[in-house]
Each structure stands twice: as structure tokens, then as C-alpha cells.
Design a protein around this motif. Structure first.
Motif, short mmCIF file in Angstrom:
data_model
loop_
_atom_site.label_atom_id
_atom_site.label_comp_id
_atom_site.label_asym_id
_atom_site.label_seq_id
_atom_site.Cartn_x
_atom_site.Cartn_y
_atom_site.Cartn_z
N ILE A 39 0.75 -1.24 0.01
CA ILE A 39 -0.01 -0.04 0.02
C ILE A 39 0.59 1.28 0.07
O ILE A 39 0.67 2.18 -0.71
CB ILE A 39 -1.01 -0.16 1.09
CG1 ILE A 39 -1.90 -1.06 1.04
CG2 ILE A 39 -1.85 1.46 1.39
CD1 ILE A 39 -2.90 -1.22 2.48
N GLY A 40 2.08 1.23 0.96
CA GLY A 40 2.89 2.46 1.07
C GLY A 40 3.30 2.82 -0.36
O GLY A 40 3.65 3.95 -0.88
N LEU A 41 3.96 1.75 -1.22
CA LEU A 41 4.72 1.78 -2.33
C LEU A 41 3.80 2.31 -3.37
O LEU A 41 4.23 3.19 -4.32
CB LEU A 41 5.67 0.74 -2.42
CG LEU A 41 6.89 0.39 -1.70
CD1 LEU A 41 7.51 -0.97 -2.16
CD2 LEU A 41 7.73 1.49 -1.67
N VAL A 42 2.64 1.73 -3.37
CA VAL A 42 1.59 2.11 -4.45
C VAL A 42 1.11 3.46 -4.23
O VAL A 42 1.09 4.26 -5.25
CB VAL A 42 0.40 1.31 -4.62
CG1 VAL A 42 -0.51 1.74 -5.39
CG2 VAL A 42 0.74 -0.23 -4.95
N LEU A 43 1.01 3.99 -3.05
CA LEU A 43 0.66 5.22 -2.77
C LEU A 43 1.81 6.20 -3.06
O LEU A 43 1.42 7.46 -3.86
CB LEU A 43 0.30 5.38 -1.44
CG LEU A 43 -0.06 6.85 -0.87
CD1 LEU A 43 -1.29 7.56 -1.58
CD2 LEU A 43 -0.32 6.85 0.84
N LEU A 44 3.01 5.88 -2.79
CA LEU A 44 4.31 6.69 -3.08
C LEU A 44 4.25 6.76 -4.69
O LEU A 44 4.33 8.19 -5.15
CB LEU A 44 5.46 6.09 -2.75
CG LEU A 44 6.88 6.82 -2.57
CD1 LEU A 44 6.65 8.02 -1.80
CD2 LEU A 44 8.04 6.19 -2.55
N PHE A 45 4.23 5.90 -5.66
CA PHE A 45 4.11 6.10 -6.69
C PHE A 45 3.14 6.91 -7.19
O PHE A 45 3.20 7.67 -8.41
CB PHE A 45 4.30 4.80 -7.56
CG PHE A 45 4.12 4.72 -8.86
CD1 PHE A 45 5.18 5.52 -10.02
CD2 PHE A 45 2.96 4.19 -9.76
CE1 PHE A 45 4.91 5.43 -11.14
CE2 PHE A 45 2.88 4.08 -11.11
CZ PHE A 45 3.96 4.81 -11.72
N THR A 46 1.84 6.65 -6.92
CA THR A 46 0.51 7.17 -7.36
C THR A 46 0.59 8.76 -7.11
O THR A 46 0.50 9.52 -8.15
CB THR A 46 -0.59 6.69 -6.73
OG1 THR A 46 -0.83 5.19 -7.05
CG2 THR A 46 -2.01 7.33 -7.36
N VAL A 47 1.08 9.09 -5.98
CA VAL A 47 1.11 10.49 -5.78
C VAL A 47 2.23 11.09 -6.54
O VAL A 47 1.98 12.41 -6.95
CB VAL A 47 1.16 10.94 -4.20
CG1 VAL A 47 1.51 12.30 -4.00
CG2 VAL A 47 0.10 10.11 -3.31
N ALA A 48 3.41 10.44 -6.36
CA ALA A 48 4.56 11.10 -7.42
C ALA A 48 4.08 11.39 -8.72
O ALA A 48 4.41 12.40 -9.54
CB ALA A 48 5.72 10.46 -7.35
N SER A 49 3.39 10.35 -9.38
CA SER A 49 2.92 10.64 -10.80
C SER A 49 2.10 11.58 -10.80
O SER A 49 1.87 12.56 -11.91
CB SER A 49 2.54 9.05 -11.23
OG SER A 49 3.35 8.33 -11.12
N ALA A 50 1.09 11.69 -10.02
CA ALA A 50 0.20 12.91 -10.05
C ALA A 50 0.90 14.28 -10.06
O ALA A 50 0.60 15.09 -10.90
CB ALA A 50 -0.80 12.87 -9.07
N LEU A 51 1.98 14.27 -9.09
CA LEU A 51 2.66 15.58 -9.07
C LEU A 51 3.48 15.84 -10.29
O LEU A 51 3.41 16.92 -10.94
CB LEU A 51 3.87 15.48 -8.19
CG LEU A 51 3.32 15.51 -6.74
CD1 LEU A 51 4.31 15.17 -5.49
CD2 LEU A 51 3.02 17.23 -6.40
#
Length: 409
Positions: free
Chosen positions: A283-295
């Protein structure tokens, strides 16, 4: 006077030890200009003292790890903290930039001994308790990260930049006394273990050829690179592009540090409820990538409202707090007999990857946008997720295969 490993005081001591390298960076940030004025150097030149400190942080653990596996954690930590305190005094007395650079390099070498904190946790606790202890240490480190810049500014206001180094020397001395009186040896030292170059090389060969340990080291390095990119790029963007005052940016930085603490606290609570670390880490790594991609997508679209950008950076920090305790715990599990070498390799590689990410963000910064920051963050977070899904998680499954079902089941 020994402090019991299960006590809050012991966790607090580990947290303060682990925070020493970070405090050595953050508390000095407000004093770069004042230091330069005294030594006849520009603030950017004084900034090289940060590079000297971080370079030593990356290199020195590679020596400390194998030594601590053979002679024990306590003498290594004590020698390192003592060196940190003495070097801090030398920094306070420095009368030239070159002298300060040398002293800062030595200071970083002393601070690097406290990276043995995670090996100490591995020595003492099983996987479940270690996960909670590492989360508590992460929280303590980020408390120091929040407080250190303000403490540095306050010390600069009442004295000079030399007072900051004197304070670091005093803090190191207090920690040295606490370790001397309250800390018992935790390493299980083999009677036949000797510190030979060939043995040290063999230890690191074992670390780098162990599929699970190496995979999680690389996952942690990529995750750390994501955070180093945000630390470097956020100040460039919010101060240099948006035009925030340093104290206004400090609130954003503090909020992100609080988000890391929140993520680590949530992970600790989930561990107590029996939630598997693999689930939380995914969950943490998926969230990390998702938010970074949104940025990155927002930056490419030239739509970067500062408030929304700050909120998303807090989400990145939250994801990092969720992930890092589980990454460190998994990194330390496969090779308990050389936990010092494992922790040293992990710390060195993570610091090196962070320095590379920070350098890329600073070099590619265009002075107009957050593109260099968000691009490096997205790339590093994608790498962390792929390394975990393709290498780390399969390696864990091979080490701990699910039990076969019997016909009755």
C-alpha cells in the motif's frame, strides 16, 4: 543502571541515536550565511560542508558494520559518538572553510556509527516487535527533523554559528554517557570471528548476493531517493519559484515530517492488529508512486497550485512513513549473524542514492517549475515499486513458502 530493551527509555535512546546524522544536517541549515560571513566564504561554498558530512555518512558505515559484528555494537557506537562530539568542538573552533570542511567530514564519520541502531533492533527483537521499534525510531528521527532547523535558528539568534556546533558536542556527550551507563551489548559475537579484510569482503559479498537482503536494500534506496528529491526540490520550488519566505516553507517541511511520523505510527498500529507487513508495504509503495505520478502530471500540465502541491508532498511523506519501517525490518531479517554489515550496506547505498537524486534535482532545476523534482520523484518511486513487486516480494516468498495443504484441508 542498564536500560531494559523493552522500555520506552530504550526506544527513546535508539531514536536519539538514529537522529544524530539528520540533526547534523538540519540544525546547521539556518547558519550557512553567518558561517560564510565569518570565514570569508559564500553561503554556497559553506554548503559544501553539508556535502562533506553526507559523504562521510555514506562511506563510514561500511567500516562500522563488520566491526560491530565482531567486537560488538556498544564499543562502535561509543567510539563514533565520542568522535562526533570531539569533531563538533573542532568545527566550533574552525577558522577557515577548509578546516571546517575537514572537521565536518570527521563529524559525519562519527555520526555514521549510529546507523547501527537498526542492527541493535534486529539483535534484540523478533520480526513483529522489531517492526514496531523501527516505526518508533522513524518517528523520533522526524521529531528531530522538525525541531532541528528551529533550534539552529534560535541558537544563531542568541549566539553565533559556533554555538550550534558546541550544542552538538554537548548533545553527543550526553548520548555517550547514556550509552555507557544504560546500554548492554546486543550482538552475538562468534568466538572465532576475526576482523580481517577477507572476512569483511566476504560479509559484504553475502549481503550483495542474498536475493532478499539486496532486493530490499535497493527498494529502500529508491524510496529514499524519492524523499531526497522532494527535500531538495521543494525548497527550490516554494522559495525560488513561488516566493515563500523561509519560515513559511519551514511550515511545509515540518508538516511533511509530521506526515512521515503519522505513517510510521499507523504502520505500528497496524502491526499490533496483525496486518501483514507485506500488505502495508505494498500500500505504501503504491501510494508513493501514485502521488509522485500525479505531481509529475500536474507539472507537465503547468498546473501547480502551491497548496495542493504541499498537500501531495505530505501524502508522499505519509507513504514513506508507512513503507520505511517495513523495508528496514525486511532488509535485516535474512542475515541476522551479520546484521551490522547489512545495516551498513543499506545505509550507505540509501545515502548514495539520495545524494544522486538530490544532485539531479538541483542540476536539472529550470528556475521556473517543479519539473526536476517531480520527474525524479516519479522515476524513483516507480523503481521502488517495481523492485519490490518483481524482486523483493518473490524473494520473501521463496524464503517463507506457504505451507502445502493436506488432502484433509
Amino acid at each position: 543502571m542498564r536500560i531494559q530493551p523493552t522500555s520506552f527509555a530504550f526506544t527513546l535512546l535508539l531514536g536519539f541515536l538514529a537522529a544524530v546524522p539528520y540533526s547534523g544536517i538540519d540544525i546547521n541549515l539556518p547558519a550557512l550565511a553567518a558561517t560564510g560571513a565569518t570565514l570569508g566564504a559564500s553561503p554556497s561554498d559553506v554548503g559544501l560542508t553539508m556535502s562533506a558530512f553526507m559523504l562521510s555518512l555514506a562511506v563510514a558505515p561500511l567500516l562500522y558494520g563488520p566491526i560491530s559484528d565482531r567486537i560488538g555494537r556498544k564499543p562502535v557506537v561509543m567510539a563514533g559518538v565520542a568522535l562526533f562530539a570531539i569533531a563538533s568542538l573542532a568545527c566550533a573552533a574552525a577558522d577557515s572553510l577548509w578546516m571546517l570542511l575537514i572537521c565536518r567530514f570527521v563529524q559525519g564519520g562519527g555520526a555514521a556509527s549510529t546507523t547501527m541502531t537498526f542492527a541493535i533492533i534486529r539483535d534484540l527483537f523478533d520480526e513483529t516487535i522489531a517492526r514496531a521499534k523501527i516505526a518508533s525510531v522513524v518517528i523520533a528521527v522526524n521529531v528531530v527533523t522538525v525541531v532541528a532547523p528551529s533550534a539552529g535558528a534560535a541558537l544563531l539568534a542568541v549566539g553565533s554559528w559556533r554555538l550550534i556546533y558546541l550544542t552538538q558536542a554537548a548533545a553527543g556527550s550526553v548520548l555517550l554517557l547514556a550509552v555507557l551507563l544504560g546500554f548492554a551489548e546486543t550482538a552475538k559475537i562468534a568466538a572465532a570471528g576475526r576482523l580481517r579484510p577477507s572476512a569483511v569482503i566476504a560479509d559484504y559479498r553475502r549481503v550483495l548476493t542474498n536475493p532478499a537482503a539486496l532486493a530490499f536494500i535497493l527498494v529502500g534506496a529508491a524510496g529514499g531517493a524519492t524523499v531526497f528529491a522532494y527535500v531538495t526540490g521543494s525548497s527550490l520550488f516554494f522559495i525560488g519559484v513561488v516566493g515563500l519566505r523561509p519560515d513559511q516553507y519551514g511550515l511545509i517541511f515540518s508538516a511533511c515530517s509530521a506526515a512521515v511520523m503519522c505513517g510510521a505510527f499507523i504502520d505500528s498500529r497496524l502491526g499490533r492488529r496483525g496486518i501483514a507487513p507485506t500488505t502495508v508495504l505494498t500500500i505504501g509503495l503504491v501510494l508513493l508512486f501514485t502521488v509522485a505520478s500525479a505531481l509529475l502530471a500536474m507539472t507537465l500540465a503547468h498546473w501547480t497550485p502551491p497548496a495542493l502541491l504541499a498537500a501531495l508532498l505530505m501524502a508522499v511523506a505519509l507513504a514513506f512513513g508507512l513503507s520505511m519501517p517495513n523495508i528496514m525490518n525486511a532488509t535485516m531479517q535474512p542475515l541476522p549473524d551479520i546484521a551490522g554489515a547489512v545495516g551498513a550496506a543499506a545505509g550507505s547505498i540509501q545515502m548514495t542514492s539520495g545524494a544522486i537524486a538530490s544532485g539531479l534535482v538541483a542540476t536539472l532545476f529550470d528556475g521556473r517549475s517543479a519539473l526536476s523534482m517531480t520527474a525524479v520523484m516519479a522515476a524513483a518511486s516507480l523503481l521502488a515499486l517495481l523492485l519490490y513487486l518483481l524482486f523483493a516480494r518473490p524473494a520473501v516468498r521463496r524464503l517463507h513458502p506457504a505451507p502445502a495443504l493436506t488432502p484433509a484441508q
